[in-house]
Design an enzyme around this catalytic site. Structure first.
Site, PDB file in Angstrom:
ATOM      1  N   TYR A   1      40.570 -19.045  12.397  1.00  0.00           N
ATOM      2  CA  TYR A   1      40.002 -19.118  13.859  1.00  0.00           C
ATOM      3  C   TYR A   1      39.443 -20.351  14.044  1.00  0.00           C
ATOM      4  CZ  TYR A   1      40.308 -14.116  14.326  1.00  0.00           C
ATOM      5  OH  TYR A   1      40.969 -12.771  14.638  1.00  0.00           O
TER       6      TYR A   1
ATOM      7  N   ASP B   1      38.958  -9.442  19.966  1.00  0.00           N
ATOM      8  CA  ASP B   1      38.335  -8.906  20.849  1.00  0.00           C
ATOM      9  C   ASP B   1      38.657  -9.323  22.120  1.00  0.00           C
ATOM     10  OD1 ASP B   1      36.742  -7.408  18.939  1.00  0.00           O
ATOM     11  OD2 ASP B   1      35.129  -8.861  18.648  1.00  0.00           O
TER      12      ASP B   1
END
Length: 253
Positions: A109, A51
């Site tokens: 992540y 994002d």
């Protein structure tokens, strides 16, 4: 031939990975520079659609090039003309059917929180000064490995019939640790993630750490499959894609 590009970038100045109208993205910048160097229209496909503002230490993308190239020379030339916040770490030949997104076995992540203000880390950490109960946060994080459906931790409107498939997200690891320079680090690995999922999980785990949710309350939100029940997304600046794994069989060298 088909190649995998190994890419790193600081996402601060980009509207995410994927190409979109009226916004600069990492995919767009790399495609334009490749097209310029190779004098032919080039399109790349990324392993993860990070994002706006999210970073990557290891992102992969596949690309088809209609002639033989010298991978090392192309990597060198590409890095010369890319902006300073995007780097090509390697270019690897792969089998013709290799797909950077669908062949990925796992993605990892990391979300970094800085407990004190540090101007040298402000672009890659979220400054959060309140005291947190890390033990409770890890107790709640461990629950994630027992579930598959994470609709409660996805961006509103991003769920489709496909993403509701029961085996959508198989979380392999999820835990908090302390790092250098007063950092708290959340690391999570799964076969795939929903849009906004990691930032939503971190936001809800912070509520546990503050004592606003119990561990059972966190699990209740998870099983309800209702995004409106949970906490807000934490800022994108603290999130980094750090690792993507593939089967060795897709690489030809």
């Amino acid at each position: 031939m088909r190649y995998f590009l190994q890419i790193a970038y600081q996402g601060t100045h980009y509207h995410g990975w994927q190409i979109q109208q009226n916004a600069t993205t990492v995919q767009e910048v790399i495609q334009k520079k490749l097209t310029q160097l190779l004098s032919t229209n080039i399109e790349i496909v990324g392993s993860s659609r990070t994002d706006t503002g999210v970073h990557a230490q290891q992102q992969f993308a596949h690309v088809d090039i209609p002639f033989i190239i010298d991978s090392d020379k192309l990597q060198y030339k590409l890095n010369l003309i890319l902006p300073p916040d995007i780097a090509i770490l390697g270019i690897y030949p792969v089998i013709p059917t290799a797909h950077s997104r669908f062949d990925a076995l796992s993605r990892t992540y990391v979300y970094r929180i800085s407990c004190t203000k540090n101007p040298f880390m402000q672009a890659t950490t979220y400054v959060f000064r309140r005291v947190l109960d890390l033990d409770k946060m890890n107790e709640a994080a461990a629950i994630l490995k027992t579930y598959k459906n994470f609709e409660s931790f996805s961006k509103v409107g991003s769920i489709t019939e496909h993403t509701l498939y029961p085996n959508l997200c198989n979380i392999i690891e999820a835990h908090w640790s302390t790092g250098n320079d007063d950092q708290l680090i959340f690391q999570i690995t799964a076969n795939r993630f929903l849009r906004g999922m990691v930032r939503a999980i971190v936001g809800n785990l912070l509520e546990v750490g503050l004592g606003k949710y119990s561990v059972k309350g966190f699990e209740y939100i998870l099983v309800q499959k209702d995004r409106s029940l949970g906490a807000s997304l934490v800022p994108a600046c603290g999130l980094t894609l750090v690792n993507v794994t593939y089967p060795d069989t897709i690489f030809t060298v």
